[in-house]
Design an enzyme around this catalytic site. Structure first.
Site, PDB file in Angstrom:
ATOM      1  N   CYS A  11       3.726   2.651 -33.210  1.00  0.00           N
ATOM      2  CA  CYS A  11       4.652   1.582 -33.597  1.00  0.00           C
ATOM      3  C   CYS A  11       3.841   0.461 -34.235  1.00  0.00           C
ATOM      4  O   CYS A  11       2.893  -0.042 -33.619  1.00  0.00           O
ATOM      5  CB  CYS A  11       5.422   1.050 -32.383  1.00  0.00           C
ATOM      6  SG  CYS A  11       6.501  -0.360 -32.766  1.00  0.00           S
ATOM      7  N   GLN A 211      20.164 -15.826 -29.498  1.00  0.00           N
ATOM      8  CA  GLN A 211      18.752 -15.835 -29.858  1.00  0.00           C
ATOM      9  C   GLN A 211      17.954 -14.874 -28.981  1.00  0.00           C
ATOM     10  O   GLN A 211      18.182 -14.777 -27.766  1.00  0.00           O
ATOM     11  CB  GLN A 211      18.178 -17.251 -29.723  1.00  0.00           C
ATOM     12  CG  GLN A 211      18.837 -18.285 -30.617  1.00  0.00           C
ATOM     13  CD  GLN A 211      18.377 -18.187 -32.062  1.00  0.00           C
ATOM     14  OE1 GLN A 211      17.678 -17.255 -32.443  1.00  0.00           O
ATOM     15  NE2 GLN A 211      18.786 -19.142 -32.870  1.00  0.00           N
ATOM     16  N   TYR A 240      28.028 -21.615 -38.298  1.00  0.00           N
ATOM     17  CA  TYR A 240      27.344 -20.398 -37.829  1.00  0.00           C
ATOM     18  C   TYR A 240      26.988 -20.590 -36.361  1.00  0.00           C
ATOM     19  O   TYR A 240      25.838 -20.374 -35.939  1.00  0.00           O
ATOM     20  CB  TYR A 240      26.079 -20.103 -38.632  1.00  0.00           C
ATOM     21  CG  TYR A 240      26.213 -20.191 -40.132  1.00  0.00           C
ATOM     22  CD1 TYR A 240      26.610 -19.095 -40.894  1.00  0.00           C
ATOM     23  CD2 TYR A 240      25.926 -21.378 -40.806  1.00  0.00           C
ATOM     24  CE1 TYR A 240      26.715 -19.180 -42.277  1.00  0.00           C
ATOM     25  CE2 TYR A 240      26.032 -21.469 -42.183  1.00  0.00           C
ATOM     26  CZ  TYR A 240      26.436 -20.378 -42.914  1.00  0.00           C
ATOM     27  OH  TYR A 240      26.520 -20.478 -44.282  1.00  0.00           O
ATOM     28  N   GLU A 261      32.399 -19.908 -36.451  1.00  0.00           N
ATOM     29  CA  GLU A 261      31.649 -18.650 -36.364  1.00  0.00           C
ATOM     30  C   GLU A 261      32.570 -17.494 -36.770  1.00  0.00           C
ATOM     31  O   GLU A 261      33.758 -17.482 -36.418  1.00  0.00           O
ATOM     32  CB  GLU A 261      31.154 -18.447 -34.928  1.00  0.00           C
ATOM     33  CG  GLU A 261      30.634 -17.076 -34.581  1.00  0.00           C
ATOM     34  CD  GLU A 261      29.448 -16.654 -35.425  1.00  0.00           C
ATOM     35  OE1 GLU A 261      29.421 -15.482 -35.837  1.00  0.00           O
ATOM     36  OE2 GLU A 261      28.551 -17.483 -35.668  1.00  0.00           O
ATOM     37  N   ASN A 306      22.970 -23.059 -38.659  1.00  0.00           N
ATOM     38  CA  ASN A 306      22.024 -22.070 -38.140  1.00  0.00           C
ATOM     39  C   ASN A 306      22.377 -20.717 -38.765  1.00  0.00           C
ATOM     40  O   ASN A 306      22.886 -19.823 -38.098  1.00  0.00           O
ATOM     41  CB  ASN A 306      22.115 -22.007 -36.606  1.00  0.00           C
ATOM     42  CG  ASN A 306      21.113 -21.046 -36.013  1.00  0.00           C
ATOM     43  OD1 ASN A 306      20.053 -20.793 -36.580  1.00  0.00           O
ATOM     44  ND2 ASN A 306      21.447 -20.497 -34.865  1.00  0.00           N
ATOM     45  N   CYS A 333      15.784 -19.216 -39.624  1.00  0.00           N
ATOM     46  CA  CYS A 333      14.883 -18.124 -39.253  1.00  0.00           C
ATOM     47  C   CYS A 333      14.180 -17.558 -40.481  1.00  0.00           C
ATOM     48  O   CYS A 333      13.488 -16.545 -40.389  1.00  0.00           O
ATOM     49  CB  CYS A 333      15.654 -17.020 -38.521  1.00  0.00           C
ATOM     50  SG  CYS A 333      16.963 -16.257 -39.509  1.00  0.00           S
TER      51      CYS A 333
END
Length: 374
Positions: A11, A211, A240, A261, A306, A333
């Site tokens: 991996c 998260q 979001y 959302e 977000n 992110c």
């Protein structure tokens, strides 16, 4: 962190494996600073590192092999299962559950889905652990055919895993590169996993986003709450919003808060959390963030966004740029899409930023920026 899977070449998902954690965090902040170099007056708060291993509260495990000898982990280039049930990124509670789940696959005779041959039933095991140690387990299946066997053997599984609070089946009949389908069958009386984060209970339902790193999520919510309390807006949108983490932690008896959302399940969980916390001036609606903003009659004092990795996009960036919103808190992110979105909102100047290492051992991270209209 040392990983035998990485060392053996089985991996290679963790591209920073072997790099000291402090160096990883420094490199991520350096990368983010380079992307936001156009804002020389930006105040950079110290990065938040958290732990470098055992941080994942959710495991998306591909099931391979056979019902008699299943693998839980990923697939190789040929579509064959690679067992990663001792992955050092997963929380101790997840690691402890994997052997029992593998035994259940055998007991219930759940044939793993063969990607090259397009045969079999069980595609994924999606397992989430709450801060209190309870588990949510979702079986991603190609059809309902194995559901009766899962129901039959579920009491024995819950006896073996008493921390198992929520169990469901997700149906994904199509052969495509996604993790889950649209239809969910909840098999337990309880349908929400209680996530106690930064002093509040958040209710996580199947098909809801949360998260991956609970410790860093708590740091995000605390930082956003600090910035919001300092600014003291009378009205706030959380776009979001997921299960409502930012909206709920930034709520105040004097403040009107709205969370938007697309996931109906996430909104249901957020509403339950608001009700349990007695937050009467917080409401959540299911819908598209951009469409909601464009259709609104009035703008709030502050907006929290977000978004997914693609960012907020041109339409919402343009709306924010031309709106009366005084402050924006942007939690990203993907700093590349963040930089693109900031360039489209020149009237909202970045004032503070902080990098948070949401995904140790990888190049990914979270960054939160406070924007202010002069």
């Amino acid at each position: 962190m040392q990983c035998s899977y990485f060392d053996a070449g089985r991996c290679r998902s963790c591209t920073l494996m072997g790099v000291p954690h402090a160096e990883q965090v420094a490199g991520k902040e350096r990368h983010c600073r380079e992307l936001l170099v156009a804002y020389p007056g930006l105040e950079w708060l110290p990065p938040v590192a958290g732990g470098g291993s055992g941080y994942r509260n959710k495991a998306k495990m591909v099931v391979g092999g056979t019902a008699a000898a299943p693998t839980i982990g990923i697939l190789d280039a040929d579509g064959h299962g690679i067992d990663l049930r001792a992955c050092g990124l997963c929380s101790p509670g997840l690691l402890a559950a994997f052997p029992t789940l593998a035994e259940f696959v055998t007991r219930a005779n759940l044939t793993p889905y063969d990607v090259p041959g397009r045969t079999g039933e069980l595609k994924y095991l999606l397992v989430t652990e709450s801060p209190g140690g309870e588990l949510m387990l979702r079986f991603v299946l190609r059809s309902q055919e194995p559901v009766a066997r899962i129901r039959k053997h579920l009491p024995a599984l819950r006896a073996d895993l008493p921390q198992l609070a929520v169990v469901s089946v997700n149906l994904l009949p199509e052969h495509k590169a996604v993790v889950e389908g649209d239809r969910e069958l909840v098999l337990t009386r309880t349908s929400t996993l209680r996530m106690h984060v930064a002093g509040l209970d958040l209710h996580l339902r199947p098909q809801s986003f949360f998260q991956t790193n609970t410790e860093i999520a708590a740091a995000l919510y605390r930082r956003a709450s600090e910035w919001v309390d300092e600014l003291g807006p009378a009205s706030l949108w959380d776009l979001y919003c997921g299960v409502g983490g930012f909206a709920l932690h930034c709520a105040d008896p004097t403040r009107d808060v709205v969370g938007i959302e697309t996931s109906v399940e996430a909104v249901a969980g957020a509403r339950l959390s608001a009700r349990d916390a007695g937050l009467g001036r917080v409401r959540f609606e299911a819908g598209d963030a951009t469409a909601f903003a464009l259709a609104a009659d009035d703008a709030p004092d502050l907006v929290i966004v977000n978004p997914p990795r693609r960012g907020v996009g041109a339409e919402l960036s343009a709306w924010l740029e031309h709106s009366s919103v005084r402050h924006v808190i942007y939690s990203s992110c993907n700093a590349v899409s963040l930089a693109r979105d900031l360039a489209a909102m020149p009237s909202l100047r970045p004032r503070r930023a902080q990098v948070l290492d949401m995904f140790p051992q990888t190049t990914h991270y979270e960054v939160m920026v406070l924007l202010e209209r002069p």
